[in-house]
Design an enzyme around this catalytic site. Structure first.
Site, PDB file in Angstrom:
ATOM      1  CD  GLU B 284      -3.206   0.600   2.107  1.00 62.93           C
ATOM      2  OE1 GLU B 284      -4.224   0.025   1.699  1.00 62.93           O
ATOM      3  OE2 GLU B 284      -3.018   0.895   3.297  1.00 62.93           O
ATOM      4  CD  GLU B 287      -2.943   1.389  -4.542  1.00 68.62           C
ATOM      5  OE1 GLU B 287      -2.873   0.257  -4.006  1.00 68.62           O
ATOM      6  OE2 GLU B 287      -4.016   1.921  -4.871  1.00 68.62           O
ATOM      7  CB  CYS B 304      -7.426  -3.145   5.882  1.00 70.17           C
ATOM      8  SG  CYS B 304      -5.810  -2.697   5.307  1.00 70.17           S
ATOM      9  CB  SER B 324      -5.285   0.953  -1.412  1.00 75.47           C
ATOM     10  OG  SER B 324      -4.476  -0.172  -1.564  1.00 75.47           O
ATOM     11  CE  LYS B 363     -10.922  -8.452   7.523  1.00 75.91           C
ATOM     12  NZ  LYS B 363     -10.087  -8.071   6.362  1.00 75.91           N
ATOM     13  CD  GLU B 366     -11.733  -9.234   2.946  1.00 70.77           C
ATOM     14  OE1 GLU B 366     -11.209  -8.218   2.502  1.00 70.77           O
ATOM     15  OE2 GLU B 366     -11.378  -9.763   4.025  1.00 70.77           O
ATOM     16  CD  GLU B 371     -15.177  -9.661  -6.493  1.00 67.89           C
ATOM     17  OE1 GLU B 371     -15.639 -10.518  -5.700  1.00 67.89           O
ATOM     18  OE2 GLU B 371     -15.879  -8.739  -6.953  1.00 67.89           O
ATOM     19  CB  CYS B 508     -10.299  -4.807  14.012  1.00 71.38           C
ATOM     20  SG  CYS B 508      -9.799  -4.139  12.428  1.00 71.38           S
TER      21      CYS B 508
END
Lengths: 185, 583
Positions: B284, B287, B304, B324, B363, B366, B371, B508
């Site tokens: 990151e 980037e 994230c 990102s 999560k 995710e 993907e 988190c």
């Protein structure tokens, strides 16, 4: 499917209808930062139902967008009021009052008779789209209990025996316009 | 000040205080159920729908809900008269009359506020037995968040959280009278709604109406399958929370014991999501430097947190090109395990199962996204929450109090302090800044603490001098705060180059999968403190100095931003937006 992204279905209903609705909502001058902007939501939903005949998800999402509130909130409001419907109504909309006065005068039996003859339940539309039945809570005509309204026309002191007659009247009307429809007796 | 008398005790409180708050000041406990006040995250649920907190107010004929009744001068309140106690008992019995009594096998058992209340009231029989019962269906369509509307008591806490704090707007009260419940628009399956799975509704639900979809059975099945190699990764926020389930003080780090426990459960290797965090920072930072130097698509938004990414995709799709392209640490560890690690160990990726332990509900979603699969194999197979792991430990007789301290397995177990603070709001940004500063200026960063971006306050900002250019950064947590930042970006009045966003207030550590707590504000603070404590203990506190990461680049990935790195570690959720690519 798990992990899939929710899809936003594209709009199906006519743009002209949305323009009519927007023209009305414009007059309300909604300020997206005003916490009290919801005060006019029910009025807009009434108008939307007048225009579209019912309030499907795409109309709900449109109204939510105009008010800068969530679709869920609009959906919740609609679910609270009997008057609002999310399925299309029939050409002939039958509303049976089940308010206290009508109920004690046997409105439940009147409703059952409509359901029996049309072979649909309250809240449903006949498969040909001609008739639909809803139950209401009090139309303010308690002295005429039990009360039924058909496309806004009020019928007072309706007894189950009179139901067939009322339906036949509208059948004749529809008949004049197009081919006959089948009513179960 | 307003003076009143509660149970014969004089009390003086500021105007606008409720009877409930006034009573608490003199240690009079009034039971509550729907009421919830979490100042730290601006959640005020005072719907007064359950009426459990009723009290008698002299001169008022009805009982008053103390949670929503403001005090008045000269008011005389009785909180425990016969009339009050009997009304509360009847109210509770009526709630129980339409609530499943499957407490023995309920996911929320021992953490259920309704169960607690029934226990405190000494209710040991159903008073109203033969009435109508709700019969809604259970919704597990998202694979992440489970709705069991039969267990809903209409407290509306989830709605307040979802609509007012998180501004997601996924939940509404639907229907009326006996048939009312809370759910998404038109009672559609949740997966079709705009829910982002942040799980904050789960953390405020008093019952099991909203919980996570559990993967304990799948995890045990993998562990006991002799044909599989099963590896596990643990997120930073888990190590400062799971101790609470075993009697450790709030926020105490139990990293070594957690690793030992996982090893005893039979995992072939115990990896650290923190390694993935370090890897995320390196990618990151690369980037960010590129995009900031070229003034391209600024601000860079961190990627994230899947709850936040879902929020962006569903609610601000026109800004979806901004985050990102880096995968989250969880997905990076998954991808590296099933490629680099499998290759090194000579394991067929098909026989490798990756379980991840997360403080998070999103999560789960995710990990299941298409993907994040390659050749039909998901990078992460199952996600269990901190709470689920605590249950698995207990089931297999592992008591963390008696575990020795062990270390994570190599190579995906080495980490730096920068990776650990990913679990707290501001941590991702701070970790990135530690690396960016050194990369850009070429100087050693002596004080690694960017304290300006820490803490659970609304929006934290800082300006960092990088020599040729200063960068303006911001961090925030909670999606309501995120919405404000995004609206400013849309209006073109954002001055930031980099923004970190975490969906849960505090980050988190306060995720929807963390142990339940009756003292949310304190527990968030202590867990954050625990993470910064671990950061302070580490010999390496900058991600790019992680020896295992350096090794991974030398041996496998090449350079940050390389083709290989892009294939494994980057993702764009919109095909029309190319990943930032450079060689």
């Amino acid at each position: 499917m798990v992990g899939s992204r929710p899809t936003q279905p594209t709009r199906q209903l006519a743009d002209e209808l949305y323009e009519q609705l927007d023209a009305y909502i414009e007059t309300l001058q909604i300020d997206p930062d005003d916490p009290y902007r919801r005060e006019t939501l029910i009025r807009s939903l009434h108008r939307a139902q007048e225009i579209f005949g019912y309030l499907p998800a795409e109309v709900q999402r449109h109204v939510a967008g105009r008010y800068a509130i969530s679709h869920a909130e609009v959906s919740g409001v609609i679910s609270f009021y009997n008057y609002f419907t999310t399925t299309p109504k029939g050409k002939v909309q039958i509303d049976v009052c089940l308010g206290t006065a009508c109920y004690v005068n046997g409105a439940d039996k009147v409703l059952q008779e409509f359901e029996r003859i049309l072979n649909i339940k309250s809240g449903e539309v006949t498969p040909d789209g001609q008739f639909s039945i809803e139950s209401l809570r009090c139309v303010g005509a308690c002295s005429l209990a039990p009360v039924v309204t058909v496309n806004g026309k009020v019928y007072g002191r309706v007894q189950p025996e009179k139901v067939q007659e009322i339906l036949e009247h509208y059948l004749v009307e529809i008949d004049r316009e197009e081919e006959p429809i089948h009513v179960k007796n | 000040m307003v003076n009143l008398i509660i149970d014969n005790q004089p009390v003086s409180v500021p105007e606008g205080t409720t009877i409930l708050e006034a009573a608490r000041q003199v240690y009079i406990h009034i039971p509550t159920l729907c009421y919830l006040n979490l100042d730290a995250m601006k959640l005020h649920n005072q719907t007064a729908s359950c009426r459990i907190c009723v009290v008698e107010v002299e001169g008022r004929c009805n009982l008053a809900p103390s949670c929503a009744t403001p005090v008045a001068e000269g008011m005389k309140v009785t909180t425990n008269s016969r009339r009050v106690l009997s009304a509360r008992r009847t109210l509770l019995q009526l709630i129980l009359s339409n609530h499943p009594t499957d407490c023995l096998i309920c996911a929320k058992s021992t953490d259920c506020e309704l169960q607690n209340l029934a226990w405190e009231f000494g209710i040991n029989a159903q008073a109203y037995q033969h009435g109508e019962q709700s019969s809604f269906s259970i919704d597990k369509s998202s694979g992440a968040l489970k709705r069991d509307p039969d267990k809903c008591i209409m407290c509306r806490r989830c709605e307040t959280m979802c609509n007012e704090v998180q501004t997601v707007g996924a939940l509404t009260a639907f229907g009326r009278g006996f048939n009312v419940t809370v759910g998404p628009a038109e009672m559609q399956p949740l997966v079709n709604s705009n829910c982002v799975y942040c799980g904050q509704c789960v953390s405020v639900c008093p019952t099991a109406a909203l919980t996570g979809v559990g993967y304990i059975d799948e995890t045990w099945a993998a562990l006991f399958d002799p044909s599989k190699k099963v590896v596990v990764q643990v997120a930073p926020a888990v190590r400062v929370a799971i101790g609470e389930e075993f009697g450790f003080p709030m926020g105490q780090p139990v990293t070594g014991k957690l690793v030992a426990g996982l090893r005893r459960m039979g995992f072939n290797a115990v990896f650290d999501t923190t390694f993935g965090a370090d890897l995320t920072v390196v990618e990151e930072a690369h980037e960010i430097i590129e995009r900031v130097t070229q003034n391209e698509r600024l601000p860079v938004l961190t990627s994230c947190c899947p709850g936040w990414i879902n929020f962006l995709r569903y609610h601000f799709p026109n800004l979806s090109y901004m985050p990102s392209s880096c995968k989250s640490p969880q997905q990076m560890v998954g991808a590296v395990s099933k490629s680099y690690y499998a290759e090194q160990m000579g394991i067929d990726p098909k026989d490798l199962v990756m379980i991840s332990v997360m403080p998070c509900i999103a999560k789960k979603y995710e990990a299941a996204m298409p993907e994040h699969s390659r050749d039909g194999l998901p990078d992460v197979d199952y996600v269990i929450t901190t709470r689920e792991l605590a249950k698995m430990f207990k089931e297999s007789g592992i008591d963390l109090r008696y575990m020795p301290d062990e270390s994570f397995d190599h190579p995906l177990g080495e980490s730096t302090g920068a990776g650990v603070i990913f679990g707290a709001t501001g941590g991702v940004l701070e970790a990135a800044l530690r690396t960016i500063y050194e990369e850009v200026t070429g100087h050693d960063l002596e004080d690694v603490n960017f304290t300006a971006v820490r803490g659970i306050a609304g929006v934290k900002e800082a300006t960092i001098d990088l020599g040729e250019r200063t960068v303006c950064v911001a961090a925030t947590s909670g999606l309501g705060n995120a919405r404000k930042l995004l609206e400013n970006i849309e209006k073109g009045i954002s001055k930031y180059d980099v923004i970190e966003i975490m969906a849960c207030p505090g980050g988190c550590v306060n995720g929807g999968g963390q142990p339940y707590s009756q003292d949310r504000a304190e527990v968030i603070e202590q867990r954050i403190k625990g993470l910064y404590m671990i950061d302070g203990w580490q010999s390496h506190r900058k991600s790019h100095q992680n020896p295992s990461i350096q090794h991974l680049y030398q041996e496998f990935l090449g350079e940050p931003g390389s083709d290989k790195a892009h294939e494994l570690l980057h993702v764009t959720y919109y095909e029309d937006v190319p990943a930032v690519h450079s060689k």
